[in-house]
Write a protein that holds these residues in place. Sequence first.
Motif, PDB file in Angstrom:
ATOM      1  N   ASN A 142       0.819  -1.210   0.000  1.00 32.19           N
ATOM      2  CA  ASN A 142       0.000   0.000   0.000  1.00 32.19           C
ATOM      3  C   ASN A 142       0.855   1.263   0.000  1.00 32.19           C
ATOM      4  N   LYS A 143       1.987   1.209   0.699  1.00 30.71           N
ATOM      5  CA  LYS A 143       2.861   2.382   0.745  1.00 30.71           C
ATOM      6  C   LYS A 143       3.495   2.642  -0.621  1.00 30.71           C
ATOM      7  N   VAL A 144       3.916   1.564  -1.282  1.00 28.01           N
ATOM      8  CA  VAL A 144       4.539   1.726  -2.599  1.00 28.01           C
ATOM      9  C   VAL A 144       3.521   2.223  -3.622  1.00 28.01           C
ATOM     10  N   LEU A 145       2.295   1.695  -3.553  1.00 29.50           N
ATOM     11  CA  LEU A 145       1.259   2.073  -4.515  1.00 29.50           C
ATOM     12  C   LEU A 145       0.523   3.341  -4.121  1.00 29.50           C
ATOM     13  N   GLY A 146       0.788   3.850  -2.918  1.00 31.00           N
ATOM     14  CA  GLY A 146       0.129   5.065  -2.461  1.00 31.00           C
ATOM     15  C   GLY A 146      -1.357   4.884  -2.204  1.00 31.00           C
ATOM     16  N   LEU A 147      -1.751   3.721  -1.668  1.00 32.67           N
ATOM     17  CA  LEU A 147      -3.166   3.427  -1.438  1.00 32.67           C
ATOM     18  C   LEU A 147      -3.616   3.716  -0.009  1.00 32.67           C
ATOM     19  N   GLY A 148      -2.742   4.233   0.805  1.00 33.19           N
ATOM     20  CA  GLY A 148      -3.124   4.582   2.169  1.00 33.19           C
ATOM     21  C   GLY A 148      -3.482   3.351   2.980  1.00 33.19           C
ATOM     22  N   ASP A 149      -4.670   3.398   3.613  1.00 34.68           N
ATOM     23  CA  ASP A 149      -5.098   2.288   4.465  1.00 34.68           C
ATOM     24  C   ASP A 149      -6.107   1.384   3.753  1.00 34.68           C
ATOM     25  N   HIS A 150      -5.974   1.239   2.463  1.00 34.24           N
ATOM     26  CA  HIS A 150      -6.884   0.383   1.693  1.00 34.24           C
ATOM     27  C   HIS A 150      -6.783  -1.067   2.174  1.00 34.24           C
ATOM     28  N   SER A 151      -7.925  -1.688   2.447  1.00 33.15           N
ATOM     29  CA  SER A 151      -7.966  -3.073   2.909  1.00 33.15           C
ATOM     30  C   SER A 151      -8.271  -4.002   1.736  1.00 33.15           C
ATOM     31  N   TRP A 152      -7.339  -4.878   1.420  1.00 34.32           N
ATOM     32  CA  TRP A 152      -7.506  -5.799   0.309  1.00 34.32           C
ATOM     33  C   TRP A 152      -8.466  -6.931   0.649  1.00 34.32           C
ATOM     34  N   TYR A 157     -14.112  -9.485  -4.025  1.00 38.61           N
ATOM     35  CA  TYR A 157     -13.303  -9.803  -5.197  1.00 38.61           C
ATOM     36  C   TYR A 157     -11.838  -9.477  -4.969  1.00 38.61           C
ATOM     37  N   SER A 158     -11.559  -8.402  -4.257  1.00 39.86           N
ATOM     38  CA  SER A 158     -10.160  -8.083  -3.969  1.00 39.86           C
ATOM     39  C   SER A 158      -9.545  -9.130  -3.039  1.00 39.86           C
ATOM     40  N   ALA A 159     -10.342  -9.669  -2.111  1.00 39.76           N
ATOM     41  CA  ALA A 159      -9.836 -10.721  -1.222  1.00 39.76           C
ATOM     42  C   ALA A 159      -9.563 -11.999  -2.005  1.00 39.76           C
ATOM     43  N   PHE A 160     -10.480 -12.361  -2.888  1.00 42.03           N
ATOM     44  CA  PHE A 160     -10.256 -13.544  -3.723  1.00 42.03           C
ATOM     45  C   PHE A 160      -9.028 -13.342  -4.614  1.00 42.03           C
ATOM     46  N   ALA A 161      -8.863 -12.127  -5.153  1.00 42.08           N
ATOM     47  CA  ALA A 161      -7.709 -11.851  -6.012  1.00 42.08           C
ATOM     48  C   ALA A 161      -6.406 -11.968  -5.224  1.00 42.08           C
ATOM     49  N   LEU A 162      -6.403 -11.494  -3.981  1.00 46.55           N
ATOM     50  CA  LEU A 162      -5.213 -11.588  -3.148  1.00 46.55           C
ATOM     51  C   LEU A 162      -4.858 -13.041  -2.862  1.00 46.55           C
ATOM     52  N   GLY A 243     -13.878 -14.610   5.226  1.00 47.57           N
ATOM     53  CA  GLY A 243     -14.268 -13.252   4.868  1.00 47.57           C
ATOM     54  C   GLY A 243     -15.448 -12.740   5.665  1.00 47.57           C
ATOM     55  N   ILE A 244     -15.794 -11.489   5.432  1.00 50.74           N
ATOM     56  CA  ILE A 244     -16.903 -10.843   6.128  1.00 50.74           C
ATOM     57  C   ILE A 244     -18.213 -11.498   5.709  1.00 50.74           C
ATOM     58  N   ALA A 245     -18.969 -11.980   6.696  1.00 45.60           N
ATOM     59  CA  ALA A 245     -20.259 -12.642   6.449  1.00 45.60           C
ATOM     60  C   ALA A 245     -20.121 -13.823   5.493  1.00 45.60           C
ATOM     61  N   GLY A 246     -18.948 -14.479   5.500  1.00 40.95           N
ATOM     62  CA  GLY A 246     -18.744 -15.650   4.664  1.00 40.95           C
ATOM     63  C   GLY A 246     -18.659 -15.367   3.186  1.00 40.95           C
ATOM     64  N   GLN A 247     -18.282 -14.145   2.803  1.00 38.31           N
ATOM     65  CA  GLN A 247     -18.270 -13.777   1.383  1.00 38.31           C
ATOM     66  C   GLN A 247     -17.146 -14.457   0.607  1.00 38.31           C
ATOM     67  N   ASN A 248     -16.142 -14.977   1.308  1.00 41.03           N
ATOM     68  CA  ASN A 248     -15.028 -15.643   0.625  1.00 41.03           C
ATOM     69  C   ASN A 248     -14.939 -17.130   0.966  1.00 41.03           C
ATOM     70  N   LEU A 249     -16.062 -17.717   1.303  1.00 38.51           N
ATOM     71  CA  LEU A 249     -16.072 -19.140   1.620  1.00 38.51           C
ATOM     72  C   LEU A 249     -15.834 -19.976   0.366  1.00 38.51           C
ATOM     73  N   VAL A 250     -15.062 -21.063   0.532  1.00 40.68           N
ATOM     74  CA  VAL A 250     -14.971 -22.122  -0.461  1.00 40.68           C
ATOM     75  C   VAL A 250     -15.390 -23.418   0.226  1.00 40.68           C
ATOM     76  N   LEU A 251     -15.553 -24.482  -0.545  1.00 44.79           N
ATOM     77  CA  LEU A 251     -16.161 -25.690   0.006  1.00 44.79           C
ATOM     78  C   LEU A 251     -15.392 -26.264   1.187  1.00 44.79           C
ATOM     79  N   ASN A 252     -14.068 -26.247   1.121  1.00 49.29           N
ATOM     80  CA  ASN A 252     -13.298 -26.826   2.215  1.00 49.29           C
ATOM     81  C   ASN A 252     -13.491 -26.040   3.514  1.00 49.29           C
ATOM     82  N   VAL A 253     -13.485 -24.717   3.424  1.00 46.06           N
ATOM     83  CA  VAL A 253     -13.706 -23.883   4.616  1.00 46.06           C
ATOM     84  C   VAL A 253     -15.152 -24.015   5.082  1.00 46.06           C
ATOM     85  N   TYR A 254     -16.079 -24.102   4.135  1.00 52.62           N
ATOM     86  CA  TYR A 254     -17.495 -24.298   4.457  1.00 52.62           C
ATOM     87  C   TYR A 254     -17.701 -25.608   5.199  1.00 52.62           C
TER      88      TYR A 254
END
Length: 297
Positions: A142-152, A157-162, A243-254
């Motif tokens: 975030n410091k290199v990209l100048g994104l401040g306190d952006h939460s990935w 979708y950003s969490a899945f991308a990460l 993820g928040i409210a299970g938004q990044n659940l996959v079958l194994n975690v589920y």
Amino acid sequence: MSATVRRGPGGTPWLYLAPALVVLGGLLVYPIYQLGLISFLEYTQAQVSGGEPTTFQGFGNYTTLFGDPQFWQVLLATVVFAAACVIATLSVGCTLAVLLTRVRALPRLALMMAALGAWATPAITGSTVWVFLFDPDFGPVNKVLGLGDHSWTYGRYSAFALVLLEVVWCSFPFVMVTVYAGIRAIPAEVLEAASLDGASQWRIWRSVMAPVLRPILVVVTIQSIIWDFKIFTQIYVMTNGGGIAGQNLVLNVYAYQKAFASSQYSLGSAIGVVMLVILLAVTLVYLRLLRRQGEEL
């Protein structure tokens, strides 16, 4: 001069495979049997502690599972995420494998060592490092990209991308090393002839290398599908349990949440059986399509 193939004792090569088959039977067959058995029972914390008797539910657990809208949402997310991981891993791995054949010895050694270091890193360690790198408060990205306190990890979708980036980072070395070994086995005269005929690097890969490497690509593709479809550690660590409210659940975690967080072990086992059936079906269909094309595997 003709050569004869001698069989083992009793005239069958299966005797040589018997020790490995016994080990595989103990490590795979029995756990799968137990998984399937529990999926047909009512098996919760009450049954585990002995407070209530275990009862046979038939397909009741599967009916409950298939009637849950969240299951279908998680299944769709798992399929799309695994497909993206497989495509990205194969693309990066194959590209770097070709690159290894184009660079000198020292850069090739450096790239191989860096890739093998990523491959040897435990999943939980790699996931923790990637979370730190993209941390909104202390992460250098975030410091290199100048994104401040952006939460990935806040957005779905950003969490899945990460997570996808971390999965590709720790998975591409297997593809790269395997494909590179296959490329080195291709006669240099064949590649040189294609180059002299004016073929581009992409055309050489598509028309010369890929057909020769198809059996190897089958292995790495199936292996990647299995690995990426049953991902657990990266999602659990990097999205804090799904993820928040299970938004990044996959079958194994589920399945983990159902079995251990909710103590619904039978439902968790049913999810495991569904995953096993899906992976077997995908593998068999893929191999069948290749055999129809006349490929020897």
